[in-house]
Write a protein that holds these residues in place. Structure first.
Motif, PDB file in Angstrom:
ATOM      1  N   GLY A  95       1.212   2.118 -23.070  1.00 46.85           N
ATOM      2  CA  GLY A  95       0.644   1.234 -22.042  1.00 46.85           C
ATOM      3  C   GLY A  95      -0.866   1.178 -22.110  1.00 46.85           C
ATOM      4  N   LEU A  96      -1.392   1.131 -23.343  1.00 41.59           N
ATOM      5  CA  LEU A  96      -2.847   1.174 -23.492  1.00 41.59           C
ATOM      6  C   LEU A  96      -3.544  -0.074 -22.952  1.00 41.59           C
ATOM      7  CD1 LEU A  96      -3.680   2.676 -27.018  1.00 41.59           C
ATOM      8  CD2 LEU A  96      -3.920   3.710 -24.748  1.00 41.59           C
ATOM      9  N   ALA A  97      -2.857  -1.222 -23.013  1.00 38.54           N
ATOM     10  CA  ALA A  97      -3.537  -2.464 -22.632  1.00 38.54           C
ATOM     11  C   ALA A  97      -2.521  -3.456 -22.054  1.00 38.54           C
ATOM     12  CB  ALA A  97      -4.223  -3.073 -23.855  1.00 38.54           C
ATOM     13  N   GLN A  98      -3.057  -4.529 -21.482  1.00 38.80           N
ATOM     14  CA  GLN A  98      -2.178  -5.593 -20.976  1.00 38.80           C
ATOM     15  C   GLN A  98      -1.790  -6.561 -22.087  1.00 38.80           C
ATOM     16  OE1 GLN A  98      -3.483  -7.337 -17.190  1.00 38.80           O
ATOM     17  NE2 GLN A  98      -5.115  -5.813 -17.183  1.00 38.80           N
ATOM     18  N   VAL A  99      -2.698  -6.705 -23.059  1.00 39.88           N
ATOM     19  CA  VAL A  99      -2.505  -7.655 -24.162  1.00 39.88           C
ATOM     20  C   VAL A  99      -2.881  -6.957 -25.460  1.00 39.88           C
ATOM     21  CG1 VAL A  99      -3.419  -9.796 -25.167  1.00 39.88           C
ATOM     22  CG2 VAL A  99      -2.970  -9.682 -22.713  1.00 39.88           C
ATOM     23  N   TYR A 100      -2.173  -7.315 -26.547  1.00 37.47           N
ATOM     24  CA  TYR A 100      -2.411  -6.662 -27.842  1.00 37.47           C
ATOM     25  C   TYR A 100      -2.651  -7.713 -28.921  1.00 37.47           C
ATOM     26  CZ  TYR A 100      -0.488  -2.689 -25.357  1.00 37.47           C
ATOM     27  OH  TYR A 100      -0.276  -1.702 -24.428  1.00 37.47           O
ATOM     28  N   THR A 101      -3.497  -7.363 -29.873  1.00 37.54           N
ATOM     29  CA  THR A 101      -3.680  -8.207 -31.039  1.00 37.54           C
ATOM     30  C   THR A 101      -3.918  -7.306 -32.239  1.00 37.54           C
ATOM     31  OG1 THR A 101      -4.892 -10.110 -31.954  1.00 37.54           O
ATOM     32  CG2 THR A 101      -6.196  -8.492 -30.745  1.00 37.54           C
ATOM     33  N   ASP A 102      -4.002  -7.890 -33.420  1.00 37.98           N
ATOM     34  CA  ASP A 102      -4.324  -7.110 -34.617  1.00 37.98           C
ATOM     35  C   ASP A 102      -5.297  -7.942 -35.448  1.00 37.98           C
ATOM     36  OD1 ASP A 102      -2.392  -9.012 -35.552  1.00 37.98           O
ATOM     37  OD2 ASP A 102      -2.263  -7.855 -37.382  1.00 37.98           O
ATOM     38  N   ARG A 116      11.037  -5.925 -35.729  1.00 34.61           N
ATOM     39  CA  ARG A 116      11.971  -4.867 -36.162  1.00 34.61           C
ATOM     40  C   ARG A 116      11.830  -3.613 -35.303  1.00 34.61           C
ATOM     41  NH1 ARG A 116      10.918  -5.725 -41.273  1.00 34.61           N
ATOM     42  NH2 ARG A 116       9.358  -4.083 -41.378  1.00 34.61           N
ATOM     43  N   LEU A 117      10.588  -3.277 -34.939  1.00 34.76           N
ATOM     44  CA  LEU A 117      10.362  -2.056 -34.158  1.00 34.76           C
ATOM     45  C   LEU A 117      10.561  -2.268 -32.664  1.00 34.76           C
ATOM     46  CD1 LEU A 117       7.206  -0.490 -35.882  1.00 34.76           C
ATOM     47  CD2 LEU A 117       9.613   0.047 -36.244  1.00 34.76           C
ATOM     48  N   GLY A 118      10.882  -3.514 -32.278  1.00 35.40           N
ATOM     49  CA  GLY A 118      11.121  -3.794 -30.856  1.00 35.40           C
ATOM     50  C   GLY A 118       9.844  -3.867 -30.041  1.00 35.40           C
ATOM     51  N   CYS A 119       8.731  -4.290 -30.652  1.00 36.61           N
ATOM     52  CA  CYS A 119       7.489  -4.448 -29.893  1.00 36.61           C
ATOM     53  C   CYS A 119       7.647  -5.593 -28.891  1.00 36.61           C
ATOM     54  CB  CYS A 119       6.324  -4.772 -30.828  1.00 36.61           C
ATOM     55  SG  CYS A 119       5.954  -3.438 -31.983  1.00 36.61           S
ATOM     56  N   ASP A 120       6.840  -5.561 -27.835  1.00 36.26           N
ATOM     57  CA  ASP A 120       6.861  -6.625 -26.837  1.00 36.26           C
ATOM     58  C   ASP A 120       6.046  -7.804 -27.373  1.00 36.26           C
ATOM     59  OD1 ASP A 120       6.774  -8.263 -24.666  1.00 36.26           O
ATOM     60  OD2 ASP A 120       5.466  -6.967 -23.468  1.00 36.26           O
ATOM     61  N   LEU A 121       6.729  -8.884 -27.740  1.00 32.59           N
ATOM     62  CA  LEU A 121       6.029 -10.027 -28.347  1.00 32.59           C
ATOM     63  C   LEU A 121       5.401 -10.952 -27.303  1.00 32.59           C
ATOM     64  CD1 LEU A 121       8.491 -10.900 -31.257  1.00 32.59           C
ATOM     65  CD2 LEU A 121       6.449  -9.454 -31.300  1.00 32.59           C
ATOM     66  N   ALA A 122       5.723 -10.730 -26.023  1.00 35.52           N
ATOM     67  CA  ALA A 122       5.091 -11.546 -24.973  1.00 35.52           C
ATOM     68  C   ALA A 122       3.608 -11.193 -24.851  1.00 35.52           C
ATOM     69  CB  ALA A 122       5.796 -11.327 -23.639  1.00 35.52           C
ATOM     70  N   THR A 123       3.296  -9.926 -25.083  1.00 35.74           N
ATOM     71  CA  THR A 123       1.899  -9.492 -24.898  1.00 35.74           C
ATOM     72  C   THR A 123       1.184  -9.305 -26.235  1.00 35.74           C
ATOM     73  OG1 THR A 123       2.601  -7.172 -24.846  1.00 35.74           O
ATOM     74  CG2 THR A 123       2.392  -8.310 -22.713  1.00 35.74           C
ATOM     75  N   PHE A 124       1.854  -9.626 -27.350  1.00 38.70           N
ATOM     76  CA  PHE A 124       1.233  -9.444 -28.677  1.00 38.70           C
ATOM     77  C   PHE A 124       0.867 -10.799 -29.276  1.00 38.70           C
ATOM     78  CE2 PHE A 124       2.018  -8.647 -33.415  1.00 38.70           C
ATOM     79  CZ  PHE A 124       0.713  -8.219 -33.634  1.00 38.70           C
ATOM     80  N   VAL A 125      -0.410 -10.967 -29.579  1.00 36.41           N
ATOM     81  CA  VAL A 125      -0.894 -12.196 -30.222  1.00 36.41           C
ATOM     82  C   VAL A 125      -1.506 -11.795 -31.556  1.00 36.41           C
ATOM     83  CG1 VAL A 125      -2.418 -14.196 -30.001  1.00 36.41           C
ATOM     84  CG2 VAL A 125      -1.371 -13.195 -27.954  1.00 36.41           C
ATOM     85  N   PRO A 126      -0.757 -11.927 -32.659  1.00 38.54           N
ATOM     86  CA  PRO A 126      -1.303 -11.529 -33.965  1.00 38.54           C
ATOM     87  C   PRO A 126      -2.567 -12.326 -34.275  1.00 38.54           C
ATOM     88  CG  PRO A 126       1.061 -11.989 -34.103  1.00 38.54           C
ATOM     89  CD  PRO A 126       0.617 -12.457 -32.755  1.00 38.54           C
ATOM     90  N   GLY A 127      -3.556 -11.651 -34.854  1.00 43.13           N
ATOM     91  CA  GLY A 127      -4.830 -12.319 -35.132  1.00 43.13           C
ATOM     92  C   GLY A 127      -5.370 -11.979 -36.509  1.00 43.13           C
ATOM     93  N   HIS A 128      -6.320 -12.772 -36.959  1.00 44.79           N
ATOM     94  CA  HIS A 128      -6.971 -12.511 -38.247  1.00 44.79           C
ATOM     95  C   HIS A 128      -8.377 -13.099 -38.242  1.00 44.79           C
ATOM     96  CE1 HIS A 128      -7.028 -13.149 -42.911  1.00 44.79           C
ATOM     97  NE2 HIS A 128      -7.851 -12.193 -42.529  1.00 44.79           N
ATOM     98  N   PRO A 129      -9.380 -12.238 -38.048  1.00 49.09           N
ATOM     99  CA  PRO A 129     -10.757 -12.743 -38.099  1.00 49.09           C
ATOM    100  C   PRO A 129     -11.145 -13.060 -39.536  1.00 49.09           C
ATOM    101  CG  PRO A 129     -10.742 -10.355 -37.736  1.00 49.09           C
ATOM    102  CD  PRO A 129      -9.305 -10.790 -37.804  1.00 49.09           C
ATOM    103  N   MET A 130     -11.643 -14.264 -39.778  1.00 47.54           N
ATOM    104  CA  MET A 130     -11.964 -14.670 -41.159  1.00 47.54           C
ATOM    105  C   MET A 130     -13.413 -14.334 -41.527  1.00 47.54           C
ATOM    106  SD  MET A 130      -9.213 -15.449 -42.535  1.00 47.54           S
ATOM    107  CE  MET A 130      -9.944 -15.911 -44.099  1.00 47.54           C
ATOM    108  N   GLY A 131     -13.782 -13.114 -41.220  1.00 53.34           N
ATOM    109  CA  GLY A 131     -15.070 -12.596 -41.674  1.00 53.34           C
ATOM    110  C   GLY A 131     -14.801 -11.233 -42.254  1.00 53.34           C
TER     111      GLY A 131
END
Ligand SMILES: NC(=O)c1ccc[n+]([C@@H]2O[C@H](COP(=O)([O-])OP(=O)(O)OC[C@H]3O[C@@H](n4cnc5c(N)ncnc54)[C@H](O)[C@@H]3O)[C@@H](O)[C@H]2O)c1
Ligand SMILES: O=C(O)C(=O)C[C@]1(C(=O)O)C=C[C@@H](O)C=C1
Length: 376
Positions: A95-102, A116-131
């Motif tokens: 419960g580290l945060a309300q929203v997660y990204t990578d 596969r690991l059963g992560c909560d996808l409602a609060t996970f927004v995959p990201g990729h900074p292009m720098g």
């Protein structure tokens, strides 16, 4: 396939507290950028040396061991792609945060692993900074790494609108422009604009192993521009390429065809008047393709520093004396680049300073006998 991102935060308050998991180049750069915008940042990394260095650089404070009483607004997983799903799962379970990204450079495999690991996808927004940079670790981090760059957001259909808005706010706080697209489209796009270019640069740089010292001494800026990214970490890049194998292989096949046709045409060439139509064709298409790269994201809005070249003798202590002279003139050196002149006991030290400090530095160094070359 791509969308611009709404500035509506879905009713969420502004992002004020962020946890960064992984304090290498990217995590520390994100943390530094957020700190510079007044965001409270907590840091974590299994490597104590990386964590300490990031904290010493002012990127934030170490995350406490216990589960925090109040979750942060956003947690950013900035670890190697292959560990992102498990780091995300543990962070969500704590419960580290309300929203997660990578920040991983590949998205489909990260999303598949998270599912596969059963992560909560409602609060996970995959990201990729292009720098990024061709260097690893917190020591290479810069708060301006993402200025003017795109930042891909790849939410699954299950993501909350508020979570997307919060992560897009993180990207904007870092000076980037968020761009929403689905994970497969992202992976195809970065195969073309990042992953295959990296491999092509490495293949060219590998040829340099065949060059003798005098050939390498002739190297100018062209080969340095073409091979810069080949200095990246082979372990990290093997992981990135293996997670985006088919799209990258497709682009590399196209490059290989062009290079094979070029080599064949050159081998057949009889004298300078030979018909080099296939070579010309690659050069023409290359120039057109290069012109298609948008200026906006390439033209980084970094502060425009004045660059002052100083020719110095190649002897112990010379850099120390130069820096002391700049310090005594009250001028802060923002960046420094050193070029050696092959075969000569001289080199050029290019000092980057704020434009308004340039005159002061030129006068002070000239008066002290340094060989300064303003305006070059
Ligand atoms: N290097 C680039 O140019 C670039 C650009 C954009 C995105 N990325 C992506 O960002 C991520 C980080 O890359 P980087 O260049 O900062 O690498 P890096 O090697 O500089 O840093 C990676 C950090 O992750 C830490 N780490 C390893 N396992 C971990 C775990 N289980 N939990 C938390 N931290 C862990 C390492 O100790 C290290 O400090 C990667 O997923 C990469 O694909 C890299
Ligand atoms: O500029 C560099 O050094 C980079 O390699 C940055 C770069 C890129 O290809 O643009 C590399 C990998 C990332 O995932 C994102 C950005």
């Amino acid at each position: 396939m791509e969308e611009t991102v709404t500035t509506d935060h879905g009713g969420r308050p502004d992002v004020e507290r962020v946890v960064v998991l992984g304090t290498g180049l990217i995590g520390t750069s994100i943390a530094l950028a957020l700190r510079s915008r007044g965001v409270d940042v907590a840091l974590s990394d299994p490597d104590p040396a990386s964590l300490r260095m990031a904290a010493d650089l002012g990127a934030g404070r170490p995350l406490e061991e216990n589960t925090p009483a109040v979750p942060a607004d956003v947690a950013v997983v900035a670890a190697p792609p292959e560990v992102v799903p498990e780091v995300l799962k543990k962070a969500q379970d704590r419960g580290l945060a309300q929203v997660y990204t990578d920040a991983a450079s590949v998205k489909s495999s990260v999303v598949a692993g998270a599912e596969r690991l059963g992560c909560d996808l409602a609060t996970f927004v995959p990201g990729h900074p292009m720098g990024g940079r061709e260097k690893s670790g917190p020591g290479a981090a810069r708060s301006d790494l993402f200025l003017g760059r795109s930042w891909a957001l790849c939410p699954t259909g299950k993501a909350d609108a508020g979570a997307v808005a919060a992560v897009s706010q993180v990207s904007r706080l870092c000076g980037a422009d968020p761009l929403v697209l689905d994970p497969a489209a992202h992976d195809r796009a970065v195969a073309l604009v990042s992953h295959a270019p990296h491999m092509a640069a490495s293949a060219m740089a590998a040829r340099l192993l065949e060059g003798d010292a005098s050939a390498l001494a002739l190297a100018g800026q062209g080969v340095r521009d073409v091979t810069r990214v080949a200095g990246g970490d082979p372990g990290m890049w093997t992981a990135i390429l293996s997670h985006n194998a088919a799209p990258v292989a497709g682009v590399l096949r196209g490059i290989a065809e062009d290079l094979t046709a070029t080599a064949h045409s050159l081998e057949q060439a009889q004298g300078p008047d030979a018909d080099l139509a296939p070579v010309r064709d690659v050069l023409e298409r290359g120039r057109t393709g290069q012109g298609r790269l948008p200026g906006k994201h390439g033209a980084v809005r970094r502060p425009a520093w004045a660059v002052l070249p100083v020719v110095v003798s190649d002897e112990p202590g010379v850099l120390g004396r130069l820096f002391v002279a700049a310090g005594e003139a009250g001028v802060n050196i923002e960046d420094v680049r050193i070029e050696h002149t092959p075969g000569l006991p001289m080199g050029t030290v290019s000092l980057s300073v704020l434009p308004e400090a340039e005159d002061t530095l030129v006068r002070a160094l000239s008066a002290a006998g340094w060989s300064v070359h303003p305006g070059r």
